[in-house]
Structure formats: C-alpha cells, structure tokens
Design an enzyme around this catalytic site. Structure first.
Site, PDB file in Angstrom:
ATOM      1  N   GLY A 151      24.214  52.638  46.884  1.00  0.00           N
ATOM      2  CA  GLY A 151      23.688  51.196  46.566  1.00  0.00           C
ATOM      3  C   GLY A 151      22.234  51.125  47.125  1.00  0.00           C
ATOM      4  O   GLY A 151      21.626  52.478  46.804  1.00  0.00           O
ATOM      5  N   ARG A 233      28.089  51.272  59.189  1.00  0.00           N
ATOM      6  CA  ARG A 233      28.731  50.469  60.153  1.00  0.00           C
ATOM      7  C   ARG A 233      29.695  51.558  61.020  1.00  0.00           C
ATOM      8  O   ARG A 233      30.373  52.184  60.235  1.00  0.00           O
ATOM      9  CB  ARG A 233      29.508  49.353  59.884  1.00  0.00           C
ATOM     10  CG  ARG A 233      28.705  48.204  59.306  1.00  0.00           C
ATOM     11  CD  ARG A 233      27.850  47.458  60.610  1.00  0.00           C
ATOM     12  NE  ARG A 233      27.284  46.261  60.139  1.00  0.00           N
ATOM     13  CZ  ARG A 233      26.078  46.291  59.979  1.00  0.00           C
ATOM     14  NH1 ARG A 233      25.216  47.360  60.394  1.00  0.00           N
ATOM     15  NH2 ARG A 233      25.500  45.025  59.705  1.00  0.00           N
ATOM     16  N   GLU A 262      30.127  48.746  70.087  1.00  0.00           N
ATOM     17  CA  GLU A 262      28.465  48.758  70.459  1.00  0.00           C
ATOM     18  C   GLU A 262      28.426  47.516  71.444  1.00  0.00           C
ATOM     19  O   GLU A 262      28.763  46.510  71.368  1.00  0.00           O
ATOM     20  CB  GLU A 262      27.692  48.409  69.088  1.00  0.00           C
ATOM     21  CG  GLU A 262      27.824  49.709  68.154  1.00  0.00           C
ATOM     22  CD  GLU A 262      27.044  49.343  66.946  1.00  0.00           C
ATOM     23  OE1 GLU A 262      26.119  48.645  66.940  1.00  0.00           O
ATOM     24  OE2 GLU A 262      27.195  50.099  65.906  1.00  0.00           O
ATOM     25  N   HIS A 281      21.810  51.931  67.101  1.00  0.00           N
ATOM     26  CA  HIS A 281      21.758  50.912  65.937  1.00  0.00           C
ATOM     27  C   HIS A 281      20.359  50.473  65.679  1.00  0.00           C
ATOM     28  O   HIS A 281      20.096  49.383  65.693  1.00  0.00           O
ATOM     29  CB  HIS A 281      22.611  49.651  66.469  1.00  0.00           C
ATOM     30  CG  HIS A 281      22.857  49.175  65.046  1.00  0.00           C
ATOM     31  ND1 HIS A 281      24.476  48.596  64.808  1.00  0.00           N
ATOM     32  CD2 HIS A 281      22.345  48.940  64.022  1.00  0.00           C
ATOM     33  CE1 HIS A 281      24.415  47.814  63.703  1.00  0.00           C
ATOM     34  NE2 HIS A 281      23.350  48.096  63.046  1.00  0.00           N
TER      35      HIS A 281
END
Ligand code: NAD
Length: 319
Positions: A151, A233, A262, A281
């Site tokens: 993507g 993710r 997280e 992250h």
C-alpha cells in the site's frame, strides 16, 4: 459554540492549529489518561484522537460527537461500524506519513543487520578494552526484501529499496501490476515470500484478517537467518510465537516499532533477546510529518464544523 476535544496532545496538534479552528469552535486539550477527559468528551462535537479506543462504550460517553479525526493513518483503535451507526464521521491521515514510516523501516533493517544499536552501547560502555568483538553483521547486497502489504507505506519502502542492491518481492490481497515493471518488484504468494525473503517487512493494516497474520507457521516457513521487521501494528505478529522462534533460532532476528501491548511491559522477553532491535512506536514521529498529520486533522475538523463532508473519511465511510 461547538467544541473540539484534542486527545492527541499539543506535541502532535499544536496550539496554532487549534487557533485556526477557534473562529468556529472552542478547542480544548485533555489527555485520555486524565479523568477530566471524560468530562470534556460529554459535550464535545469533534474529537482529534490519538491512540484512545473509540468503541460503543466510549461513544456512549460522547452523545454529541459528530467526527472522530484520528491522528494517524491506522484506525484499528476506532470502531468505524459503531461510529457509522451513530452518524459520526471517521477520518484519518493517509499518505502524509508514508515516507517517515518507510525511512524508519529502513533504519530498523539496517540497525538489525549491522548491529548499530549494539555497537553504540559498546562504544558508550568504554569499547570493552578494545578487545571485545561484536558479531559480524550482514550485507543488504544480493538479499531479497519481502514486503507484505504493497500500500502507501509498502510502496515507499520499495522506492527506498531502489538505492540498495536488493531484489524486492511483495504479497498483497491486491496485485499492483501498475508498479511491477516501473519499480522492478515481483508479486509472489504469501508463503513464497516467507520462504524466499531475507528481510520480511510488514505493512498491512490491523483488521480481523491480519491479526496474527505472522505466527508459528509463518516463522517455520522463513529462512533461518531471515529477519522480520514490523512498523505496522503489533497484533499482526503473534508475539509469543515470535519470541519462541527467536529463542529456537527459527529466524535470525526482529526489528519492531510496534507491539501487541504498548508500552512493551517491563521485563518482556523480547527486550532480553540480542537478536532484536526495538523502537517505541515512532514510525511517524518527525517534526515535519507530525505537522502534516496535524494539518490534515485540522482540515477534516474544519470541514465538519462548516457542515461539509470531511475530505479524508476512512474507506468504509466513502460513498
Ligand atoms: P494502505 O491501506 O495504503 O496499505 C495497506 C496494504 O495492505 C494495502 O495494499 C492492502 O491491500 C494490504 N493488505 C491488506 N490485507 C492484507 C493481507 N492479508 N495480506 C497482504 N496485504 C494486505 O495503508 P498504509 O498507509 O500503507 O499503512 C499501513 C499501516 O501502517 C497502517 O494501517 C498502520 O497500522 C501502520 N502505520 C504504523 C505507523 C507507525 O508509527 N509505526 C505509522 C503509520 C502507519
């Protein structure tokens, strides 16, 4: 006057962008970790959401909400179906962060393959009397990069791969023939990618079909010295299976920006493994990119406040 609640914080959505909305609404900041957040939510018309979970129980506390502007491209933290049922728009920030995430992906690949983090620690700890030897790294040259999910971000990772002497293969639920010749990338089935890639990099959204997309079976298929890189993710990888596969030497290493939980809990086994590089992250965390994401959020919220259709509705809400 309408009210906009910013849960994403001032560091992400700066005051000057809030000022740009104040002709149409009151803008308040509150951390989702604070009790006052729920108070503010009660009469909010618009929410600029960070990672807070927006589900039915959350929406029950926000009866006036008309838009959830997610600060990010991934919106797995938002129950879009629940929002749609209540007539609430959901927007996100596609495209503007793809380059930053792709840069980090390559940073993680190189850090893992060349032991950059380990070497940094080595220098800071006094170079261990100059005699301690670090394990040798690996070249990217001649290797195969397997991109799972071609993507927006996957494409940027592939673009950057042009500067390295690597073969690029990809798998996706949609084939991107438009890119194959121009970018010199090859479509392969998922299992074939796992078997052939030296670097497996994950760029799919977290949706029911991608939860634990990579687990024990997939690690079994991968080469023994291959590395897995995840900037999508955490739950796309079965983390317990990853730890086991690393411990048993089924794969060579992992470089991760995202985790099933997280922050990563203190003492998690992943942190004790030498074959991992871990980031907190930070995929989109640059000054320029966070600014662009904030601007996209502001445009969407402004459109909503003016009674127009926000331009960046999530695909499920696009007509
Ligand atoms: P995108 O929608 O443009 O691309 C996702 C691609 O995955 C699509 O081509 C889709 O067809 C493909 N896909 C879906 N299911 C698949 C499957 N089962 N197997 C293979 N391919 C599949 O999304 P994007 O903008 O490239 O972002 C991807 C994800 O990256 C986001 O959803 C988000 O979760 C994550 N992300 C992480 C960070 C970070 O800070 N680490 C930052 C931004 C985005």
């Amino acid at each position: 006057m309408k009210k906009v609640l910013v849960g994403a914080g001032k560091i992400n959505f700066p005051e000057e962008l809030a000022d740009g909305l104040r002709d149409l609404a009151e803008v308040v900041y509150e951390s989702p970790r604070e009790e006052a957040y729920i108070e503010e939510l009660r009469d909010a018309d618009a929410l600029i959401a960070g990672m807070e979970t927006v589900d039915d129980a959350f929406l029950d506390k926000a009866p006036g909400l008309g838009i959830v502007a997610r600060f990010g491209v991934g919106y797995d933290s938002v129950d879009v179906g629940a929002c749609t049922k209540r007539g609430i728009h959901v927007t996100h920030t596609p495209g503007v962060l793809s380059g930053a995430v792709a840069d980090l992906t390559w940073g993680l690949i190189l850090s893992q393959m060349r032991g950059i983090v380990e070497s940094d620690g080595h220098v800071r700890e006094g170079w261990a009397g100059r005699t301690r030897r670090l394990p040798l790294g690996a070249d990217t040259e001649g290797k195969t990069l397997g991109i799972v999910g071609m993507g927006r971000i996957g494409v940027e990772v592939a673009k950057r791969a042009q500067g390295f002497d690597v073969d690029v293969v990809y798998s996706d639920v949609y084939r991107r023939e438009d890119l194959e010749e121009s970018m010199g990338i090859k479509f392969v089935e998922f299992d074939e990618l796992l078997k052939s890639a030296d670097i497996v990099s994950i760029h799919v959204p977290l949706i029911p079909s991608t939860r634990h997309l990579i687990g024990a079976r997939e690690f079994e298929l991968m080469k023994e010295d291959a590395i897995i890189v995840n900037t999508s993710r955490g739950p796309v990888i079965d983390q317990a299976a990853l730890v086991e596969s690393l411990k048993e030497g089924k794969i060579g290493g992992a470089a991760l920006d995202v985790f099933e939980e997280e922050p990563l809990p203190a003492g998690d086994e992943l942190a004790g493994l030498g074959s991992t590089v871990l980031a907190s992250h930070i995929g989109s965390a640059t000054v320029e990119t966070r600014r662009k994401m904030a601007e996209v959020c502001a445009v969407n919220v402004r459109a909503f406040l003016e009674g127009k259709t926000p331009p960046n509705l999530v695909p499920e809400q696009r007509k």
